[in-house]
Enzyme design. Structure first.
Site, short mmCIF file in Angstrom:
data_model
loop_
_atom_site.label_atom_id
_atom_site.label_comp_id
_atom_site.label_asym_id
_atom_site.label_seq_id
_atom_site.Cartn_x
_atom_site.Cartn_y
_atom_site.Cartn_z
N GLU A 152 3.61 1.63 -6.49
CA GLU A 152 4.69 2.39 -6.07
C GLU A 152 5.02 3.48 -6.22
O GLU A 152 6.07 4.22 -6.25
CB GLU A 152 5.80 0.75 -6.53
CG GLU A 152 5.42 0.12 -5.32
CD GLU A 152 5.84 -1.13 -5.76
OE1 GLU A 152 7.34 -0.77 -6.99
OE2 GLU A 152 6.28 -2.63 -5.49
N HIS A 185 10.63 -3.01 0.07
CA HIS A 185 10.69 -4.07 -0.28
C HIS A 185 11.25 -5.58 0.70
O HIS A 185 11.84 -6.58 0.27
CB HIS A 185 11.05 -4.33 -1.53
CG HIS A 185 11.01 -4.00 -2.85
ND1 HIS A 185 10.82 -2.24 -2.75
CD2 HIS A 185 9.91 -4.30 -4.11
CE1 HIS A 185 9.53 -2.27 -3.77
NE2 HIS A 185 9.76 -3.16 -4.71
#
Length: 294
Positions: A152, A185
């Protein structure tokens, strides 16, 4: 307003990338990252070892692809003047500072929770070699503390921030890139619905998760822009994943004086973090003359 990126002397002009191109490329990159998690057909949930291993393979492929976006959409003058690895936060200047200072700064933010954890017997396990052996063989632990922060931060910070910073001033870029991270997310909403969770509950959790991941994204992007190092947000991300959200129930299980002292440490940690944030991330500490010019 400061220029988007300042690494060339005044007599040389850097051809800035149009905002539409930089933002669009980041959107595509975020879609590729999230999409890679679902290319596999599986009947297992996200915590099943098979699912995790396949997703490891997917995000590893995305990590190979992501730098190509930086290379292809960056200004030619920028690529000619600066080493490519430096653009994505891999450099030796200021490395030890980038490893140590932001990590300690992040730990300060968790001063209260760290104190509460020290009151538990589980804290002593950190000094037990068997704990680390077990953790390193636990694929969920590896996902949460190694692979998730690594992939990420590499994609959403090391590869997106250089693109956005060529189109926007640093402080604006810090507030733009976390939005990609937060939205990325939201796919967990679909996962919860597939597990039978009610829509209202899934949405509520999703909005909450979007909020705190975006807030962390602001901090992480700030670390990258200020230090010019990939390792700074990487270690901060791993620590935040390890600590998680403060356990209020655990706090109130302490006796009165420990509880009061813990609450004081919560406040001191937060206030200290806010006060020290601009000081501890001063670009000159990290020999960073690339991304921060405000």
């Amino acid at each position: 307003m400061a220029p988007p990126i300042a690494i060339l002397p005044p007599q040389e002009t850097l051809q800035n990338i149009p905002p539409l191109i930089s933002v669009s490329s980041c959107i595509v990159l975020a879609i590729i990252y999230v999409g890679s998690l679902y290319v596999w057909s599986t009947k297992h949930n996200r915590d099943h070892p098979t699912t995790i291993k396949r997703r490891f393979a997917s995000v590893s492929c995305v990590m190979v692809i992501a730098p190509l976006f930086v290379y292809y959409f960056s200004s030619p003058q920028l690529l000619e003047r600066e080493p490519f690895l430096k653009l994505i936060g891999f450099r030796l200047e200021g490395l030890w500072q980038a490893v140590l200072i932001p990590y300690l700064l992040t730990a300060l933010l968790f001063l209260g929770p760290i104190f509460v954890n020290m009151q538990n017997e589980s804290f002593s396990s950190y000094f037990n070699i068997d704990y680390w052996r077990g953790s390193c063989s636990n694929i969920i632990w590896i996902r949460n503390l190694v692979m998730a922060p690594l992939s990420e931060e590499f994609v959403f910070r090391a590869c997106m921030m250089p693109l956005i910073l060529q189109s926007y001033p640093p402080i604006t870029a810090v507030f733009i890139t976390p939005l990609f991270f937060g939205v990325a997310h939201l796919h967990h909403i679909a996962e919860r619905l597939s597990m039978g969770m009610e829509l209202s509950t899934a949405l509520l959790i999703g909005v909450f998760q979007f909020t705190y991941t975006t807030l962390f994204g602001f901090y992480s992007a700030y670390l990258f822009a200020r230090t010019g190092h990939f390792v700074a947000p990487l270690l901060a991300h791993a620590l935040c994943n390890h600590m998680g959200l403060p356990d209020v129930q655990d706090l109130w299980q302490q006796n009165l004086w420990r509880r009061v002292f813990a609450i004081v440490l919560y406040v001191v940690g937060l206030v200290g973090w806010i006060f020290l944030l601009p000081i501890a991330t001063e670009p000159s500490l990290y020999s960073n003359k690339l991304y921060w010019n405000v």
